[in-house]
Enzyme design. Sequence first.
Site, PDB file in Angstrom:
ATOM      1  N   HIS A  74       0.029   7.459   9.672  1.00 53.40           N
ATOM      2  CA  HIS A  74      -0.043   7.093  11.097  1.00 53.40           C
ATOM      3  C   HIS A  74       0.395   8.258  11.991  1.00 53.40           C
ATOM      4  CE1 HIS A  74       0.533   2.619   9.870  1.00 53.40           C
ATOM      5  NE2 HIS A  74      -0.689   2.753  10.360  1.00 53.40           N
ATOM      6  N   LEU A  81       0.845  -1.207   0.000  1.00 50.18           N
ATOM      7  CA  LEU A  81       0.000   0.000   0.000  1.00 50.18           C
ATOM      8  C   LEU A  81       0.877   1.253   0.000  1.00 50.18           C
ATOM      9  CD1 LEU A  81      -2.506  -1.063   2.820  1.00 50.18           C
ATOM     10  CD2 LEU A  81      -2.954  -1.045   0.331  1.00 50.18           C
ATOM     11  N   GLU A 122       5.318  -3.704  13.100  1.00 50.77           N
ATOM     12  CA  GLU A 122       4.852  -2.877  14.224  1.00 50.77           C
ATOM     13  C   GLU A 122       3.333  -2.740  14.245  1.00 50.77           C
ATOM     14  OE1 GLU A 122       6.217   1.268  16.059  1.00 50.77           O
ATOM     15  OE2 GLU A 122       5.313   1.540  14.103  1.00 50.77           O
ATOM     16  N   CYS A 135       8.300   1.170  12.128  1.00 52.73           N
ATOM     17  CA  CYS A 135       7.350   0.182  11.575  1.00 52.73           C
ATOM     18  C   CYS A 135       7.945  -1.206  11.398  1.00 52.73           C
ATOM     19  CB  CYS A 135       6.867   0.608  10.199  1.00 52.73           C
ATOM     20  SG  CYS A 135       6.649   2.344   9.981  1.00 52.73           S
TER      21      CYS A 135
HETATM   22  C1  CIR Z   1       0.626   0.515   5.008  1.00 55.50           C
HETATM   23  O1  CIR Z   1       0.065   1.370   4.314  1.00 55.50           O
HETATM   24  O2  CIR Z   1       0.042  -0.107   5.894  1.00 55.50           O
HETATM   25  C2  CIR Z   1       2.069   0.205   4.725  1.00 55.50           C
HETATM   26  N1  CIR Z   1       2.330   0.405   3.341  1.00 55.50           N
HETATM   27  C3  CIR Z   1       2.970   1.059   5.565  1.00 55.50           C
HETATM   28  C4  CIR Z   1       2.858   0.790   7.031  1.00 55.50           C
HETATM   29  C5  CIR Z   1       3.818   1.598   7.831  1.00 55.50           C
HETATM   30  N2  CIR Z   1       3.747   1.245   9.198  1.00 55.50           N
HETATM   31  C6  CIR Z   1       3.906   2.085  10.194  1.00 55.50           C
HETATM   32  O3  CIR Z   1       4.018   3.295   9.996  1.00 55.50           O
HETATM   33  N3  CIR Z   1       3.848   1.609  11.431  1.00 55.50           N
END
Ligand code: CIR
Length: 261
Positions: A166, A22, A69, A253
Site C-alpha cells: 500500500h 494474505l 482501515e 491498518c
Molecule cells: C492484506 O494483504 O490485505 C493484508 N494481509 C494486510 C493489509 C494491511 N493493511 C494496510 O496496510 N492498510
Amino acid sequence: MSVSSFNFAIVRPPSKSCIHGLRAADTGAPVHETFIAQHEQYTDALRSQGLEIVELQALEAFPDSVFVEDVALCLPQGVILLRPGAPSRAGEVAASRDELAHIFADRLHALREGHVDGGDIMLTDRELIIGLSSRTNEPGVRALERLVAPWGYRIRSGPTPKGVLHFKSDSSYLGDNTVLCTSRLATTGVFDGYDVIETPSGEEGAANALRINDVVLIPTGYPETHRVVAERGFAVETIDISEAAKLDGGLSCMSLRLMRP
Ligand code: CIR
C-alpha cells in the site's frame, strides 16, 4: 482542527483464521494468541491518547479483517465504505456494513466502482493522496473523488513503489506538514512541498507510523527512525506489531480513526 486529532477509533481483533491472511512473503503464520495480546496493547495505546474505542467482533470468515482501515474511509463529513482490491477481502465490506451503519447512521456512504483500499489513502491537512497500487485503481480513485469533492477535498493520486502493498506501507502523515516515508517513495516527488523525513536505510518497515494527537506511534525495532522522528520534535512511542507485520500489516491498518463532534 488537525487531521491528526482523534477522539474515537474502531478496531477489530484478529480472528483465529489470521493464520491464513494474505502476505507477499511467508515469514511464518502469525501466532493468534500473540496477535491478540499485541492488538490489545495497540488498542490500549489509542485509549491512552484519549480515544474512545469501539471493538467489533472478530470475523472468522475473513483472515485479514483485523486490518479495518482497508474497508472504510472516515472523514468528519461522512464515512465511505470502500471496495478492497483483494478478492478474499471484498466480503469484509458487507460484513462491516451493519456495524458501521449502527455507528454512523445516515453519514455512511459507499464507493460504487473500481477498487480502493484504505491503506492507499493518506489524508493530510490540505489534500487526500491516493496511491495507485495492486489494490487501488483509477476507477476507484475517480469514484472516491466524486464522493468527497463536494465535501471540499482535493484528491491527488500518487505512485506506490513496486513490490510494496500500500501507499501507506511506505509513508505516514505526521501532521504539521510533515511526512515520514521511505526514500524510494520520496524520490518520486509525490511529497514535494511537504517536510519529508526519510526512514533510514534498512528501516523501511517503520514508514507506516501513526500520529495520534500528541504522539507518533512507530513499530518496535526501528531505533534510527525513532531517533530521527524524535529529533524533529515529535513525542515517539513504540508498539510491537510483529504478528501484523507477518501479514504485511502496519500500525495504521488496525484502526479507523475519527474526531467525533
Ligand atoms: C492484506 O494483504 O490485505 C493484508 N494481509 C494486510 C493489509 C494491511 N493493511 C494496510 O496496510 N492498510
